[in-house]
Design an enzyme around this catalytic site. Structure first.
Site, PDB file in Angstrom:
ATOM      1  N   SER A 168       0.824  -1.216   0.000  1.00  0.00           N
ATOM      2  CA  SER A 168       0.000   0.000   0.000  1.00  0.00           C
ATOM      3  C   SER A 168       0.859   1.267   0.000  1.00  0.00           C
ATOM      4  CB  SER A 168      -0.878   0.010   1.252  1.00  0.00           C
ATOM      5  OG  SER A 168      -0.066   0.077   2.407  1.00  0.00           O
ATOM      6  N   GLY A 178       4.206   1.727   2.276  1.00  0.00           N
ATOM      7  CA  GLY A 178       5.457   2.045   1.581  1.00  0.00           C
ATOM      8  C   GLY A 178       6.012   3.388   2.025  1.00  0.00           C
ATOM      9  N   GLU A 191       7.274  -0.115  -4.119  1.00  0.00           N
ATOM     10  CA  GLU A 191       6.365  -0.118  -5.273  1.00  0.00           C
ATOM     11  C   GLU A 191       4.980  -0.105  -4.678  1.00  0.00           C
ATOM     12  OE1 GLU A 191       3.855  -2.039  -7.654  1.00  0.00           O
ATOM     13  OE2 GLU A 191       5.419  -3.582  -7.706  1.00  0.00           O
ATOM     14  N   CYS A 213      -1.019  -4.744  -9.381  1.00  0.00           N
ATOM     15  CA  CYS A 213      -0.647  -3.322  -9.326  1.00  0.00           C
ATOM     16  C   CYS A 213      -0.840  -2.659 -10.681  1.00  0.00           C
ATOM     17  CB  CYS A 213       0.778  -3.153  -8.819  1.00  0.00           C
ATOM     18  SG  CYS A 213       1.841  -4.500  -9.221  1.00  0.00           S
TER      19      CYS A 213
END
Ligand code: NAP
Length: 514
Positions: free
Chosen positions: A230, A234, A253, A290
């Site tokens: 998330s 991150g 990421e 993602c």
């Protein structure tokens, strides 16, 4: 593997919404410290082990993972709710990544060797001999991702690339697939033992509730972090890395809604097939990629309205599927509510009726360009099968919308030949926002190869200069290192005059094998 802490957690079978039987003991802070100190001591020898030997280790990990056979895929399915085909596909990808890095490090070309020979006669001052290689940073912490229990987890891309570079790895296991993580960790440890790697080259740490993860990032002997998850997670870990007295890079990421520009001639000529292709792309893996296409950008018109209706109907016609775990389902519902309660947005279709506990109700919404532009909440990532179609009033508003977007992993353009003249302006705008641009395809599906960029401007990733997928991802774990006027016999092999490794290098600004 499982720690010695008194706190325990269990994974969940999301399909049945029940806890799986095994209780995993979380690691204590002493165990965290022990794993890091072992990694630090392993680094002293592991960094010097030749690439050929490290390649044997990586290939052995792949072999040991394969040897786990259905024990691994059964555990994967039990803990993730994902189907068998996906389990096998993801295992294949995990093994493929390990083998690709093994192949890469057989030669030292990945170190980007450059040599500038001395010019003792140069005036007014002689020029020194300078030679540059790349060396590993040190122990790396990898946070296993919830949405890829194999390919972005214990032995996933971050671990494979860090081990390939010469960095020991400590994995912070994901609490929702601890069993899968332990099995893969046992395969890595077996491979390390069989191939004579130093103790501490790899550890798997169990934990939830952030304590273990934070302690790992803050430990002074840790030199870099890899994360997929998330934006909140991150960013928190990135901040922790930056706040240390010795700041370290945190390669996170994070969120992306992956804009797809659909040009008017596609809607005119290929409306039905585009709707079918995108209904599949929005729902594949229950939208938990993602690169899921969460934002479709169109130009308003009657045909566009018909396309949106068709896309929405085709999307909800695909049966509701299970999500990875209850927290992801809760986030899907609550973030979906945040977006759909904004002024001007309309739900076109949403799966109705009784939805099983952890299953997702696929949703397609529509909004005008003006309403989208006014409200940053419309860019909230709704991780799952959820997409908004924006109807811009014209091309100039469409470009304004792209300029207004946050950073993204991907951008896609669907266009017919007749649209080509309009594309340069759109492409220029997209290029400033994304890491990869796709033409007449879908963003889901990320090839593992040297040319792949899986990253992008923040918040897609914390450092858009690097990719998290493909062999170039090794660059996150190394730093440049130069030798000046060093005796030839004391140089590492990749820099010696006689080029004993017979690798391609840049010598005096020219690529050469000498
Ligand atoms: P997450 O909440 O970001 O957690 C991932 C890992 O990071 C966990 O190991 C977690 O540890 C750790 N972590 C998070 N915040 C932390 C903090 N402040 N300090 C220390 N450690 C921290 O991700 P998730 O559980 O996988 O999924 C939650 C949401 O993330 C999803 O609903 C989705 O929106 C998003 N997500 C996005 C992507 C993507 O690729 N865009 C992928 C996966 C998930 P603990 O378990 O100890 O808390």
């Amino acid at each position: 593997l499982s720690g010695n802490g008194t706190k325990t957690h269990k994974t969940i079978n999301p399909k049945l919404n029940i806890q799986n039987p095994t209780a995993f003991h979380q690691a204590t802070l002493e165990e965290v410290n022990e794993a890091v100190m072992l990694a630090d001591s392993a680094f002293k020898t592991y960094r010097k082990i030749p690439g050929k030997q490290r390649a044997v280790f990586l290939n052995a990990i792949a072999d040991e993972i394969l040897a786990l056979d259905s024990e691994l895929t059964d555990m994967y399915m039990l803990e993730s709710g994902l189907p068998e085909g996906r389990a096998q596909g993801e295992r294949g990808r995990t093994i493929g990544q390990l083998r690709a890095f093994a192949e890469l490090i057989l030669k030292d070309e990945w170190r980007s060797i450059t040599i500038d020979e001395a010019i003792p006669t140069r005036q007014p001052l002689p020029k020194s001999d300078i030679r540059k290689t790349s060396i590993p940073l040190g122990p790396v912490v990898v946070f296993a991702a919830s949405n890829f229990p194999l390919a972005f987890s214990t032995a996933g891309g971050d671990t494979a690339s860090a081990l390939a570079s010469g960095c020991p790895v400590i994995v912070k296991s994901h609490a929702m697939h601890s069993g899968t993580g332990e099995l893969v960790a046992s395969a890595i440890i077996k491979a390390a033992e069989k191939t004579g790697m130093p103790n501490g080259v790899f550890s798997n740490i169990t934990g939830s509730g952030r304590i273990v993860g934070s302690a790992l990032v803050k430990h002074p002997k840790i030199k870099a972090v890899g994360f997929t998850g998330s934006i909140a997670g991150g960013r928190a870990l990135y901040n922790l890395g930056a706040e240390r007295s010795e700041p370290i890079p945190v390669f996170a990421e994070m969120g992306s809604i992956n804009p797809v520009v659909i040009m008017p001639n596609v809607i005119k000529n290929k409306s039905a097939e585009t709707a079918a292709t995108y209904a599949d792309s929005i729902t594949v893996g229950t939208g938990q990629f993602c690169t899921n296409p969460g934002l479709l950008l169109t130009i308003a018109g009657e045909k566009t309205d018909a396309f949106i209706k068709d896309l929405a109907e085709k999307t909800i016609a695909i049966a509701s599927q299970c999500m990875l775990h209850p927290n992801i389902k809760d986030a899907f519902v609550s973030n979906g509510e945040v977006v759909t309660s904004q002024p001007g947005i309309k739900i076109v279709e949403k799966i109705q009726g009784d939805i099983n506990s952890n299953f997702a109700a696929s949703t397609i919404c529509a909004v005008s360009g003006a309403d989208f532009l006014e409200n940053p909440k419309m860019q909230t990532e709704v991780f799952g099968p959820f997409s908004i179609v924006v109807k811009a009033k014209d091309q100039s508003e469409l470009i304004q919308i792209i300029n207004h977007l946050e950073g993204q992993l991907t951008g896609t353009i669907l266009a017919e030949k007749e649209d080509f003249a309009k594309l340069p302006a759109i492409t220029d705008a997209l290029q400033t926002k994304v890491g990869r641009i796709i033409f007449n395809g879908v963003p889901t599906g990320v090839e593992v190869c040297e040319s792949m960029t899986h990253g992008g401007p923040y918040p897609a990733s914390s450092d858009s200069r690097f990719t998290a997928v493909g062999t170039e991802s090794i660059k996150r774990w190394i730093r440049p290192f130069s030798y000046q006027d060093w005796p030839n016999e004391l140089l590492p092999d990749e820099l010696k005059n006689e080029n004993p490794l017979n690798i391609s290098r840049r010598v005096n600004n020219e690529r050469t094998k000498q």
